[in-house]
Scaffold this motif. Sequence first.
Motif, mmCIF file in Angstrom:
data_model
loop_
_atom_site.group_PDB
_atom_site.id
_atom_site.type_symbol
_atom_site.label_atom_id
_atom_site.label_comp_id
_atom_site.label_asym_id
_atom_site.label_seq_id
_atom_site.Cartn_x
_atom_site.Cartn_y
_atom_site.Cartn_z
ATOM 1 N N TYR A 40 0.807 -1.219 0.000
ATOM 2 C CA TYR A 40 0.000 0.000 0.000
ATOM 3 C C TYR A 40 0.841 1.271 0.000
ATOM 4 O O TYR A 40 0.452 2.273 -0.592
ATOM 5 N N GLY A 41 1.991 1.245 0.661
ATOM 6 C CA GLY A 41 2.867 2.415 0.644
ATOM 7 C C GLY A 41 3.301 2.770 -0.765
ATOM 8 O O GLY A 41 3.381 3.949 -1.121
ATOM 9 N N GLU A 42 3.558 1.748 -1.592
ATOM 10 C CA GLU A 42 3.935 2.000 -2.989
ATOM 11 C C GLU A 42 2.773 2.610 -3.764
ATOM 12 O O GLU A 42 2.979 3.446 -4.645
ATOM 13 N N VAL A 43 1.555 2.187 -3.437
ATOM 14 C CA VAL A 43 0.376 2.750 -4.103
ATOM 15 C C VAL A 43 0.265 4.232 -3.779
ATOM 16 O O VAL A 43 0.061 5.062 -4.672
ATOM 17 N N THR A 44 0.427 4.582 -2.513
ATOM 18 C CA THR A 44 0.347 5.990 -2.108
ATOM 19 C C THR A 44 1.475 6.794 -2.746
ATOM 20 O O THR A 44 1.251 7.905 -3.233
ATOM 21 N N ARG A 45 2.666 6.242 -2.782
ATOM 22 C CA ARG A 45 3.789 6.946 -3.411
ATOM 23 C C ARG A 45 3.508 7.158 -4.899
ATOM 24 O O ARG A 45 3.767 8.225 -5.447
ATOM 25 N N ARG A 46 2.935 6.157 -5.553
ATOM 26 C CA ARG A 46 2.670 6.213 -6.990
ATOM 27 C C ARG A 46 1.593 7.241 -7.330
ATOM 28 O O ARG A 46 1.711 7.993 -8.296
ATOM 29 N N ALA B 77 -1.470 10.801 -1.891
ATOM 30 C CA ALA B 77 -2.501 10.556 -0.878
ATOM 31 C C ALA B 77 -3.876 11.069 -1.302
ATOM 32 O O ALA B 77 -4.884 10.410 -1.058
ATOM 33 N N ASP B 78 -3.942 12.230 -1.948
ATOM 34 C CA ASP B 78 -5.243 12.782 -2.344
ATOM 35 C C ASP B 78 -5.932 11.886 -3.368
ATOM 36 O O ASP B 78 -7.135 11.631 -3.273
ATOM 37 N N ARG B 79 -5.185 11.407 -4.361
ATOM 38 C CA ARG B 79 -5.784 10.536 -5.375
ATOM 39 C C ARG B 79 -6.146 9.180 -4.788
ATOM 40 O O ARG B 79 -7.166 8.588 -5.152
ATOM 41 N N VAL B 80 -5.334 8.672 -3.870
ATOM 42 C CA VAL B 80 -5.668 7.416 -3.201
ATOM 43 C C VAL B 80 -7.004 7.563 -2.486
ATOM 44 O O VAL B 80 -7.887 6.715 -2.609
ATOM 45 N N ASP B 81 -7.165 8.639 -1.741
ATOM 46 C CA ASP B 81 -8.423 8.856 -1.023
ATOM 47 C C ASP B 81 -9.605 8.973 -1.983
ATOM 48 O O ASP B 81 -10.673 8.415 -1.749
ATOM 49 N N ALA B 82 -9.424 9.698 -3.075
ATOM 50 C CA ALA B 82 -10.516 9.920 -4.027
ATOM 51 C C ALA B 82 -10.852 8.665 -4.831
ATOM 52 O O ALA B 82 -12.022 8.382 -5.096
ATOM 53 N N LEU B 83 -9.841 7.904 -5.218
ATOM 54 C CA LEU B 83 -10.047 6.780 -6.130
ATOM 55 C C LEU B 83 -10.224 5.425 -5.450
ATOM 56 O O LEU B 83 -10.949 4.573 -5.959
ATOM 57 N N LEU B 84 -9.541 5.214 -4.337
ATOM 58 C CA LEU B 84 -9.459 3.866 -3.785
ATOM 59 C C LEU B 84 -10.222 3.662 -2.476
ATOM 60 O O LEU B 84 -10.823 2.606 -2.274
ATOM 61 N N VAL B 85 -10.184 4.646 -1.590
ATOM 62 C CA VAL B 85 -10.894 4.500 -0.317
ATOM 63 C C VAL B 85 -12.399 4.441 -0.596
ATOM 64 O O VAL B 85 -12.933 5.255 -1.348
ATOM 65 N N GLY B 86 -13.040 3.442 -0.040
ATOM 66 C CA GLY B 86 -14.474 3.237 -0.255
ATOM 67 C C GLY B 86 -14.794 2.388 -1.466
ATOM 68 O O GLY B 86 -15.943 2.023 -1.696
ATOM 69 N N GLY C 241 7.122 -0.411 -8.351
ATOM 70 C CA GLY C 241 7.075 -1.783 -8.818
ATOM 71 C C GLY C 241 5.680 -2.357 -8.891
ATOM 72 O O GLY C 241 5.501 -3.514 -9.258
ATOM 73 N N VAL C 242 4.672 -1.559 -8.527
ATOM 74 C CA VAL C 242 3.293 -2.013 -8.635
ATOM 75 C C VAL C 242 2.554 -1.149 -9.645
ATOM 76 O O VAL C 242 2.914 0.003 -9.874
ATOM 77 N N VAL C 243 1.534 -1.736 -10.238
ATOM 78 C CA VAL C 243 0.652 -1.012 -11.152
ATOM 79 C C VAL C 243 -0.749 -1.077 -10.544
ATOM 80 O O VAL C 243 -1.202 -2.143 -10.136
#
Length: 191
Positions: free
Chosen positions: A84-90, A93-102, A169-171
Motif C-alpha cells: 500500500y505504501g507504494e500505491v500511495t507513493r505512486r 494521498a489525495d488521489r488514493v483517497d478519491a479513487l481507492l478509499v471506499g 514496482g506495482v501497477v
Amino acid sequence: MQHFGSDILTVADRLTDAYVEVFTAPPWDHRDPAATRKEFRQRLEVDAHRPGFRAALSLAADGEVDGFVTGWVTQAPFPADRAYGEVTRRLGADRVDALLVGAFEIDELGVRARTRGTGLGKQLLSALTATAPAGRAWLLTWDQAHATLAFYRRMGWREPEPLPGRATGVVVFLSPFSGGDRGAAVTESGG
C-alpha cells in the motif's frame, strides 16, 4: 462458482493449495512455495474478517479450487503495510483517497494453469466487482507480471498515471465502472 464471506476459512486448505500453485509459477517462480503457503494462510486468517470481505471460488468436480478471487472494501485511513505504501507513493494521498478509499479492492485473483484460457479469470473478477460500491473497484499487481497486466487491460481496467517521478514496482488498475481519475490522467490501455 461459490461465494464466501468469512466462511472462506472452511476451504482454506484447498484455497491455499491453489494460491501456492498460481503464485509460485512464472513470473512469481522466485517465491518459495513453503514460505508462500505460510504467508498466504496467515493473511487469509486476518483478511477473512475484514469489513466487507468477499470471495468467489470455482471448484472442480473433485472439489479442488480451479480459480479464486478475494477482496474487500478499502477502509480509511488507507493502509501503509504490504504494498500500500507504494500505491500511495505512486498516486499521492489525495488521489488514493478519491479513487481507492471506499472502493472494492480485489486482493487476490488466480486461475490454475489447467483452466487458463477458459474465461474463468474474467468470470471470477466479474463475480466480485458486479456489486462493488457505486461500481468502484481497484487492484494492484506487480509491474513484471506482463500476462497479468495484459489481462486487466483486455478487461477494460484502466491505469491511473503515476505522479511524475513516482513510478513503482506495482501497477494500480481501476475497474471499467469506476469513473475517471478525478483530476488526473488515466491511461486508456487497449490490449
